[in-house]
Design a protein around this motif. Structure first.
Motif, PDB file in Angstrom:
ATOM      1  N   GLU A   1       0.835  -1.211   0.000  1.00 28.77           N
ATOM      2  CA  GLU A   1       0.000   0.000   0.000  1.00 28.77           C
ATOM      3  C   GLU A   1       0.866   1.256   0.000  1.00 28.77           C
ATOM      4  O   GLU A   1       0.577   2.208  -0.720  1.00 28.77           O
ATOM      5  CB  GLU A   1      -0.907   0.021   1.237  1.00 28.77           C
ATOM      6  N   ILE A   2       1.948   1.253   0.775  1.00 25.19           N
ATOM      7  CA  ILE A   2       2.835   2.408   0.834  1.00 25.19           C
ATOM      8  C   ILE A   2       3.509   2.629  -0.503  1.00 25.19           C
ATOM      9  O   ILE A   2       3.580   3.747  -1.011  1.00 25.19           O
ATOM     10  CB  ILE A   2       3.893   2.213   1.956  1.00 25.19           C
ATOM     11  N   VAL A   3       3.998   1.551  -1.116  1.00 23.95           N
ATOM     12  CA  VAL A   3       4.652   1.658  -2.422  1.00 23.95           C
ATOM     13  C   VAL A   3       3.659   2.173  -3.469  1.00 23.95           C
ATOM     14  O   VAL A   3       3.967   3.056  -4.261  1.00 23.95           O
ATOM     15  CB  VAL A   3       5.268   0.312  -2.861  1.00 23.95           C
ATOM     16  N   GLN A   4       2.463   1.632  -3.453  1.00 30.86           N
ATOM     17  CA  GLN A   4       1.424   2.058  -4.390  1.00 30.86           C
ATOM     18  C   GLN A   4       1.103   3.534  -4.208  1.00 30.86           C
ATOM     19  O   GLN A   4       0.984   4.294  -5.170  1.00 30.86           O
ATOM     20  CB  GLN A   4       0.163   1.225  -4.164  1.00 30.86           C
ATOM     21  N   TYR A   5       0.996   3.972  -2.980  1.00 26.39           N
ATOM     22  CA  TYR A   5       0.679   5.340  -2.643  1.00 26.39           C
ATOM     23  C   TYR A   5       1.779   6.271  -3.158  1.00 26.39           C
ATOM     24  O   TYR A   5       1.514   7.298  -3.750  1.00 26.39           O
ATOM     25  CB  TYR A   5       0.541   5.455  -1.118  1.00 26.39           C
ATOM     26  N   GLN A   6       3.056   5.858  -2.960  1.00 33.60           N
ATOM     27  CA  GLN A   6       4.171   6.684  -3.403  1.00 33.60           C
ATOM     28  C   GLN A   6       4.299   6.669  -4.923  1.00 33.60           C
ATOM     29  O   GLN A   6       4.675   7.654  -5.528  1.00 33.60           O
ATOM     30  CB  GLN A   6       5.471   6.206  -2.751  1.00 33.60           C
ATOM     31  N   THR A   7       3.990   5.551  -5.548  1.00 34.28           N
ATOM     32  CA  THR A   7       4.054   5.445  -7.009  1.00 34.28           C
ATOM     33  C   THR A   7       3.036   6.367  -7.675  1.00 34.28           C
ATOM     34  O   THR A   7       3.309   6.964  -8.714  1.00 34.28           O
ATOM     35  CB  THR A   7       3.833   3.986  -7.455  1.00 34.28           C
ATOM     36  N   LEU A   8       1.883   6.493  -7.081  1.00 31.90           N
ATOM     37  CA  LEU A   8       0.835   7.354  -7.636  1.00 31.90           C
ATOM     38  C   LEU A   8       1.144   8.823  -7.413  1.00 31.90           C
ATOM     39  O   LEU A   8       0.485   9.691  -7.990  1.00 31.90           O
ATOM     40  CB  LEU A   8      -0.526   7.009  -7.006  1.00 31.90           C
ATOM     41  N   GLY A   9       2.158   9.094  -6.601  1.00 33.83           N
ATOM     42  CA  GLY A   9       2.550  10.469  -6.358  1.00 33.83           C
ATOM     43  C   GLY A   9       1.553  11.259  -5.532  1.00 33.83           C
ATOM     44  O   GLY A   9       1.471  12.466  -5.636  1.00 33.83           O
ATOM     45  N   VAL A  10       0.824  10.565  -4.729  1.00 32.15           N
ATOM     46  CA  VAL A  10      -0.188  11.231  -3.910  1.00 32.15           C
ATOM     47  C   VAL A  10       0.451  11.845  -2.691  1.00 32.15           C
ATOM     48  O   VAL A  10       1.369  11.415  -2.127  1.00 32.15           O
ATOM     49  CB  VAL A  10      -1.296  10.222  -3.489  1.00 32.15           C
TER      50      VAL A  10
END
Length: 171
Positions: free
Chosen positions: A162-171
Motif C-alpha cells: 500500500e505504501i509503495v502504491q501510494y508513493q508510485t501514484l505520487g499522492v
C-alpha cells in the motif's frame, strides 16, 4: 421518527498486533476439552491427545485448577523409554508440575509468546487471563504461533505494498 439502534460490529483485529489471545482464537484447543485430571492414567491422556491430534493437555487437580502440563515428550521420556505401563502410570507422575509451568497472559504480543517458547524449549503455553490473574483460560501451541506470525507477515507485506502504491501514484 425513531430509528432502531443497530450496533456497529467491532473492527477485525489487526494482524500486525497479534497476541496470545489471537493465537488462542485460532487454536484447536479452543474447541476441545484440553484438560485432564492428575489421577487419570497416561493411557487415557495419550488416547485423548491422539484423538484430537494435539501434543499436550493441561493437568487439573480436584478443584479443577490447572496444576501441570502433560506433553508427548513427557510420555516418550518418562513412560515409553523407561518401559513403564501407560495403564498404571498416572498423569501426575510424569507431567510438568508446579512452579515449572510456562504461561503467558492473553494480551502478551505474539513475538513475546514465541520468545518464551524458544527460551523455555516448550511447544505449548498455558494462557492466563491477565498478568495479575493466574487463572488459566486456555492453551496454545507452536502451530498457533506460526498461524499468527503468518497472518502478521502477510499484513506487513500488504501494508508495504500500500505504501509503495501510494508513493508510485505520487499522492
Amino acid at each position: 421518527m425513531h430509528e432502531e439502534f443497530v450496533p456497529v460490529p467491532d473492527p477485525p483485529l489487526n494482524p500486525l498486533f497479534e497476541t496470545a489471545q489471537s493465537a488462542l482464537d485460532k487454536s484447536c484447543y479452543l474447541t476441545i476439552d484440553w484438560r485432564i485430571h492428575e489421577t487419570s492414567s497416561v493411557k487415557e491422556a495419550v488416547k485423548r491427545m491422539a484423538g484430537h491430534n494435539i501434543g499436550a493437555l493441561a493437568v487439573t487437580d480436584d478443584s479443577g485448577k490447572v496444576v501441570g502440563v502433560l506433553s508427548e515428550r513427557d510420555y516418550l521420556k518418562k513412560v515409553a523409554l523407561l518401559g513403564r505401563s501407560s495403564d498404571s502410570t498416572t498423569v501426575k507422575e510424569i507431567c510438568t508440575y508446579g512452579d515449572n509451568l510456562i504461561s503467558v497472559s492473553r494480551g502478551n504480543p505474539i513475538d513475546m509468546c514465541m520468545d518464551k517458547m524458544l527460551r523455555s524449549d516448550v511447544r505449548h503455553l498455558l494462557v492466563r487471563n491477565a498478568k495479575d490473574d493466574p487463572s488459566i483460560v486456555g492453551m496454545i501451541s507452536i502451530k498457533d504461533i506460526v498461524k499468527c506470525n503468518q497472518a502478521k507477515s502477510q499484513a506487513m507485506v500488504n501494508r508495504l505494498e500500500e505504501i509503495v502504491q501510494y508513493q508510485t501514484l505520487g499522492v
